[in-house]
Scaffold this motif. Structure first.
Motif, PDB file in Angstrom:
ATOM      1  N   GLU A 159       7.914   3.478  -5.466  1.00 43.00           N
ATOM      2  CA  GLU A 159       7.180   4.623  -6.000  1.00 43.00           C
ATOM      3  C   GLU A 159       8.062   5.754  -6.493  1.00 43.00           C
ATOM      4  OE1 GLU A 159       4.274   5.857  -3.183  1.00 43.00           O
ATOM      5  OE2 GLU A 159       3.080   4.023  -3.440  1.00 43.00           O
ATOM      6  N   GLU A 160       9.366   5.707  -6.175  1.00 46.54           N
ATOM      7  CA  GLU A 160      10.236   6.801  -6.602  1.00 46.54           C
ATOM      8  C   GLU A 160      11.696   6.363  -6.548  1.00 46.54           C
ATOM      9  OE1 GLU A 160      10.929  10.157  -3.968  1.00 46.54           O
ATOM     10  OE2 GLU A 160      10.202   8.997  -2.264  1.00 46.54           O
TER      11      GLU A 160
ATOM     12  N   SER B 194      12.335   3.702  -3.657  1.00 42.38           N
ATOM     13  CA  SER B 194      11.234   2.852  -3.221  1.00 42.38           C
ATOM     14  C   SER B 194      10.478   2.402  -4.470  1.00 42.38           C
ATOM     15  CB  SER B 194      10.297   3.618  -2.279  1.00 42.38           C
ATOM     16  OG  SER B 194       9.434   4.465  -3.021  1.00 42.38           O
TER      17      SER B 194
ATOM     18  N   ILE C 115       4.464   2.632   2.204  1.00 43.32           N
ATOM     19  CA  ILE C 115       5.707   3.006   1.527  1.00 43.32           C
ATOM     20  C   ILE C 115       6.077   4.446   1.837  1.00 43.32           C
ATOM     21  CG2 ILE C 115       6.776   3.402  -0.733  1.00 43.32           C
ATOM     22  CD1 ILE C 115       5.171   1.005  -1.766  1.00 43.32           C
ATOM     23  N   GLU C 116       5.097   5.320   1.801  1.00 43.53           N
ATOM     24  CA  GLU C 116       5.341   6.739   2.088  1.00 43.53           C
ATOM     25  C   GLU C 116       5.836   6.919   3.516  1.00 43.53           C
ATOM     26  OE1 GLU C 116       1.989   9.649   2.314  1.00 43.53           O
ATOM     27  OE2 GLU C 116       2.982  10.467   0.538  1.00 43.53           O
ATOM     28  N   GLU C 117       5.223   6.207   4.465  1.00 38.96           N
ATOM     29  CA  GLU C 117       5.642   6.332   5.868  1.00 38.96           C
ATOM     30  C   GLU C 117       7.060   5.810   6.074  1.00 38.96           C
ATOM     31  OE1 GLU C 117       4.456   4.710  10.343  1.00 38.96           O
ATOM     32  OE2 GLU C 117       3.133   4.258   8.648  1.00 38.96           O
TER      33      GLU C 117
ATOM     34  N   GLU D  13       0.808  -1.203   0.000  1.00 37.61           N
ATOM     35  CA  GLU D  13       0.000   0.000   0.000  1.00 37.61           C
ATOM     36  C   GLU D  13       0.851   1.266   0.000  1.00 37.61           C
ATOM     37  OE1 GLU D  13      -0.060  -1.710   4.263  1.00 37.61           O
ATOM     38  OE2 GLU D  13       0.025  -2.440   2.184  1.00 37.61           O
ATOM     39  N   HIS D  14       0.328   2.271  -0.702  1.00 35.79           N
ATOM     40  CA  HIS D  14       1.028   3.549  -0.861  1.00 35.79           C
ATOM     41  C   HIS D  14       1.349   4.188   0.491  1.00 35.79           C
ATOM     42  CE1 HIS D  14       1.862   7.668  -2.193  1.00 35.79           C
ATOM     43  NE2 HIS D  14       0.959   8.058  -1.306  1.00 35.79           N
ATOM     44  N   ALA D  15       0.404   4.163   1.410  1.00 36.57           N
ATOM     45  CA  ALA D  15       0.594   4.858   2.693  1.00 36.57           C
ATOM     46  C   ALA D  15       1.774   4.277   3.464  1.00 36.57           C
ATOM     47  CB  ALA D  15      -0.682   4.774   3.528  1.00 36.57           C
TER      48      ALA D  15
ATOM     49  N   THR E 130       9.452   5.567   3.868  1.00 39.01           N
ATOM     50  CA  THR E 130      10.404   6.447   3.186  1.00 39.01           C
ATOM     51  C   THR E 130      10.632   7.718   3.989  1.00 39.01           C
ATOM     52  OG1 THR E 130       9.678   5.591   1.040  1.00 39.01           O
ATOM     53  CG2 THR E 130      10.894   7.654   1.042  1.00 39.01           C
ATOM     54  N   THR E 131       9.562   8.334   4.445  1.00 35.17           N
ATOM     55  CA  THR E 131       9.679   9.563   5.234  1.00 35.17           C
ATOM     56  C   THR E 131      10.479   9.321   6.509  1.00 35.17           C
ATOM     57  OG1 THR E 131       7.599  10.418   4.365  1.00 35.17           O
ATOM     58  CG2 THR E 131       8.392  11.365   6.427  1.00 35.17           C
TER      59      THR E 131
END
Length: 265
Positions: free
Chosen positions: A133-134, A131, A6-8, A2-4, A10-11
């Motif tokens: 996503e990026e 990641s 991966i974002e967490e 899930e996107h959320a 990475t941040t």
């Protein structure tokens, strides 16, 4: 995935790298102690230990249920689904000599797969983030080089401090240098792999690594469209990491390793 999540992840990795980098900069400003590590001239500073402790504290607050494998601490007895693999100073020998070629390396594995990688080169401020996503260097998208000729390719590599393992690496190096255009060595596997991800070099090959040496870089190369093979070369000290922009170059490097009689390739 899930996107959320991966974002967490990475941040959090970016934030933890920034905290460790601040510890590194403070060490240069105030001084630090250097101790021998192992039997073959490897070194560890109190900044390595302090930077890893700072990363651990960040993760304890942000992701308390995750596991952490760090170069300067004992591995946990059991691993959670999400595991952070941390090298607080990748390139300690460079750090203590005030060279730019050291980095904070933070990788995240989910279910055993390298998913997120952050490599921050503290001396220059440069940061690579990868990641599913990026993949970016200093916020700008990056991709691996797409070279298809081994003889024209430039590879990064490195050497262990163990004299017996170094003999094997030097024998392989002679095969490497007669097969490729040239080779580079920063003394930091994390930076070498980041340079594969951004196309600065075409590939990276080295054996005798710790998981913390390559976890973040492996995620970066994969995110940038590259190929990473991690191979058990027992009875030699492993693992062996081969990373390149194309499967063709990875396969060609396997052929070079076979000629050098590296096991299991």
């Amino acid at each position: 995935m899930e996107h959320a999540l991966i974002e967490e992840l990475t941040t959090t990795a970016i934030e933890a790298a920034a905290v460790a980098a601040e510890v590194q900069r403070a060490g240069w400003a105030t001084g630090f102690r250097v101790n021998a590590k192992g039997d073959h001239g490897d070194s560890v500073t109190d900044i390595d230990i302090a930077a890893e402790a700072a990363i651990r504290q960040c993760l304890k607050i942000a992701r308390p249920d995750d596991s952490l494998i760090g170069e300067e601490s004992d591995a946990p007895s059991e691993l959670a689904r999400i595991c952070w693999i941390v090298d607080p100073i990748d390139g300690t020998a460079n750090y203590l000599r005030r060279s730019d070629d050291f980095a904070v390396s933070i990788g995240v594995a989910v279910d055993g797969k390298h998913i997120v990688g952050v490599v921050q080169q503290t001396a220059t401020g440069r940061i690579w983030v990868g990641s599913p996503e990026e993949c970016a260097r200093d916020g700008e998208p990056i991709r691996v080089a797409q070279r298809s000729n081994l003889a024209d390719s430039i590879w990064a590599t490195g050497f262990t401090t163990d004299p017996h393992d170094r003999e094997r690496q030097l024998r392989f190096f002679s095969h490497l240098m007669t097969s490729v255009r040239d080779a580079r060595r920063t003394g930091s596997p994390a930076l070498d792999l980041a340079h594969v991800a951004d196309g600065t070099v075409d590939g990276y090959v080295e054996f005798g690594l710790g998981h913390w040496d390559y976890a973040a870089g492996a995620a970066l190369v994969a995110a940038a469209g590259g190929v990473v093979d991690i191979i058990d070369v027992a009875p030699w000290k492993g693992p062996l990491v081969i990373a390149a922009g194309t499967q063709f170059l990875v396969d060609e490097m396997r052929n070079v390793l076979r000629r050098a009689q590296v096991p299991n390739v």
